[in-house]
Design an enzyme around this catalytic site. Structure first.
Site, mmCIF file in Angstrom:
data_model
loop_
_atom_site.group_PDB
_atom_site.id
_atom_site.type_symbol
_atom_site.label_atom_id
_atom_site.label_comp_id
_atom_site.label_asym_id
_atom_site.label_seq_id
_atom_site.Cartn_x
_atom_site.Cartn_y
_atom_site.Cartn_z
ATOM 1 N NE ARG A 8 59.760 34.388 45.758
ATOM 2 C CZ ARG A 8 58.902 34.882 44.874
ATOM 3 N NH1 ARG A 8 58.879 36.172 44.630
ATOM 4 N NH2 ARG A 8 58.103 34.087 44.221
ATOM 5 C CE LYS A 27 47.409 36.219 30.930
ATOM 6 N NZ LYS A 27 48.540 37.156 30.790
ATOM 7 N N GLY A 42 53.282 30.686 42.785
ATOM 8 C CA GLY A 42 53.082 31.561 43.942
ATOM 9 C C GLY A 42 51.719 31.350 44.589
ATOM 10 N N GLY A 94 56.282 29.417 37.221
ATOM 11 C CA GLY A 94 56.554 29.333 35.784
ATOM 12 C C GLY A 94 57.777 28.485 35.501
HETATM 13 P P1 ADP Z 1 50.169 30.167 40.300
HETATM 14 O O1 ADP Z 1 50.555 31.507 40.893
HETATM 15 O O2 ADP Z 1 50.119 29.092 41.323
HETATM 16 O O3 ADP Z 1 50.992 29.809 39.096
HETATM 17 P P2 ADP Z 1 48.091 31.339 38.712
HETATM 18 O O4 ADP Z 1 48.717 32.672 38.926
HETATM 19 O O5 ADP Z 1 48.148 30.727 37.376
HETATM 20 O O6 ADP Z 1 48.655 30.293 39.780
HETATM 21 O O7 ADP Z 1 46.540 31.412 39.094
HETATM 22 C C1 ADP Z 1 46.107 31.826 40.362
HETATM 23 C C2 ADP Z 1 44.916 32.738 40.266
HETATM 24 O O8 ADP Z 1 43.877 32.155 39.507
HETATM 25 C C3 ADP Z 1 44.326 33.003 41.647
HETATM 26 O O9 ADP Z 1 44.435 34.376 41.921
HETATM 27 C C4 ADP Z 1 42.869 32.572 41.507
HETATM 28 O O10 ADP Z 1 41.972 33.427 42.165
HETATM 29 C C5 ADP Z 1 42.661 32.598 40.022
HETATM 30 N N1 ADP Z 1 41.558 31.725 39.587
HETATM 31 C C6 ADP Z 1 41.459 30.396 39.761
HETATM 32 N N2 ADP Z 1 40.292 29.935 39.279
HETATM 33 C C7 ADP Z 1 39.628 30.997 38.770
HETATM 34 C C8 ADP Z 1 38.359 31.167 38.122
HETATM 35 N N3 ADP Z 1 37.549 30.129 37.900
HETATM 36 N N4 ADP Z 1 38.025 32.422 37.726
HETATM 37 C C9 ADP Z 1 38.848 33.462 37.954
HETATM 38 N N5 ADP Z 1 40.057 33.364 38.548
HETATM 39 C C10 ADP Z 1 40.443 32.147 38.956
HETATM 40 MG MG MG Z 2 50.165 33.536 40.215
#
Ligand code: ADP
Ligand code: MG
Length: 393
Positions: free
Chosen positions: A35, A197, A350, A373
């Protein structure tokens, strides 16, 4: 919108908002300086053109008061190794000491302020805090794409109190790629959405329904959709308060006749643990003691077939708990499938970016966004508060 290269910055005081929110270990060593490096084109441009640059960032999640654990000092030290100029560090964000350091700053010098989130005024977008940040500043430059979806003082407040505001090179590059994907997406356009989420993603899914005919859902977010329809999902993650919204989204998708796909089969286990026994579940209900942690083999094949036809792909959120290898197959296969297309592919988030790096196909992705986000919200709404703040004046 103005860009940093449009500004005549010689001798001017610039407030440069960056995203130096780097991961730190317990001894406050920087684990990854991507970053910091991402902002060097903008910083170097300003320094080469004789600007006096006041740099500011947030770092971690401090409790809106000074806390040495979240100090930007280690960042100042790292930055000093990356640029030829000396980097001065201010022990605060606003106040007398900072003001006198700002006044003494010479051309082509850098002053890095303390963590913006030591003050509640940052997140609260307190206007007098924004005004203090803007004190004595000529121009504002925003190169913090990852926080452009936040209406914080250093993002949307400061531009009201300076003569000119502009986007840095990183923000410009993000907007260029993302707007290309939005304004004239080559079809078929496929969204892949996963992650933890559903409440983070539901507001944007609604908007995405109008933009695409293909949404492939994976990750934990799928199970709120299933549970809302009355399927037994065992101990999978469900957000009860999002179920009504999930149902109404399913209805809308159905009435549009689009491909809104949820997993057909699931990898489940009793615990999020590398040693947990893995089950392939093909029918509901998922047993009460198990939680779904990845998409299953049939889903992988189905999603791959759709990805193959895509001309534009946007992906946010892993398909499973990819941090653990035995629940990482869905994410890995999606990453390979996306990398193997000729489509314009954009990945943001991330964890999503970490997953793609882990699989080793990042070079075959058209654009890896520095903001999860922010990129999702930009794709959905076609604008962001931080970008609007740059154009309002
Ligand atoms: P990003 O950072 O790419 O926006 P998120 O933070 O929304 O992604 O989601 C990533 C997290 O979701 C990871 O830590 C992953 O382990 C978790 N995850 C994905 N699928 C599941 C699942 N079926 N049950 C619990 N956690 C999950
Ligand atoms: Mg994340």
């Amino acid at each position: 919108m103005l860009y940093v290269k449009d500004l005549d910055v010689q001798g001017k005081k610039i407030f440069l908002r960056v995203d130096f929110n780097v991961p730190l270990d317990k001894e406050q060593n920087i684990k990854d300086d991507t970053r910091i490096k991402a902002t060097l084109p903008t910083l170097n441009h300003l320094l080469e053109h004789g600007a006096k640059v006041i740099v500011a960032s947030h770092l971690g999640r401090p409790k809106e008061e000074f806390n040495p654990e979240f100090s930007t000092r280690p960042v100042a030290e790292r930055l000093a190794k990356l640029i030829p100029q000396k980097v001065l560090h201010a022990p605060d964000v606003v106040g007398h000491e900072v003001e006198s350091k700002k006044t003494q700053l010479k051309e082509s010098q850098v002053l890095l302020l303390e963590n913006l989130r030591f003050y509640p005024g940052e997140k609260g977008n307190n206007l007098s805090f924004a005004q203090q940040l803007a004190h004595d500043i000529d121009y504002y430059v925003n190169d913090a794409f990852g926080v452009c979806h936040r209406s914080h003082a250093s993002i949307v407040g400061i531009p009201q109190y300076v003569q000119k505001s502009a986007a840095g090179f990183l923000v410009a590059k993000e907007v260029e790629y993302l707007s290309k994907a939005i304004l004239s997406p080559k079809k078929p356009y496929v969204f892949i959405l996963g992650g933890a989420k559903v409440s983070d993603k539901i507001p944007v899914i609604e908007r995405l329904l109008h933009k695409t005919d293909n949404i492939l859902i994976g990750g934990a977010i799928a199970y709120t959709f299933f549970s809302a329809q009355g399927f037994g999902v065992g101990r999978s993650l469900v957000e009860e308060d999002q179920k009504d919204l999930a149902l109404s989204l399913l209805d809308k998708a159905k009435s549009k006749g689009m491909n809104f796909l949820l997993p057909q089969d699931h990898i489940a286990a009793a615990a999020i643990d590398p040693g947990a026994k893995k089950h392939i579940i093909q029918e509901f209900p998922i047993p009460k003691d198990l939680m779904a942690l990845d998409i299953g083999p049939q889903t992988i094949e189905k999603y791959k077939d759709i990805i193959k036809t895509a001309k534009t792909i946007f992906w946010n959120g892993p398909m499973g708990v990819f941090e653990i290898d035995q629940f990482g197959k869905g994410t890995e296969e999606m990453a390979k499938a996306v990398a193997n297309t000729e489509a314009i592919s954009i990945i943001g988030g991330g964890d999503s970016v970490a997953a793609v790096l882990k699989v080793g196909v990042s070079e075959k992705i058209s654009h890896i966004s520095t903001g999860g986000g922010a990129s999702l919200e930009y794709i959905a709404k076609e604008t962001l508060p931080g970008l609007e703040a740059l154009t309002e004046k």
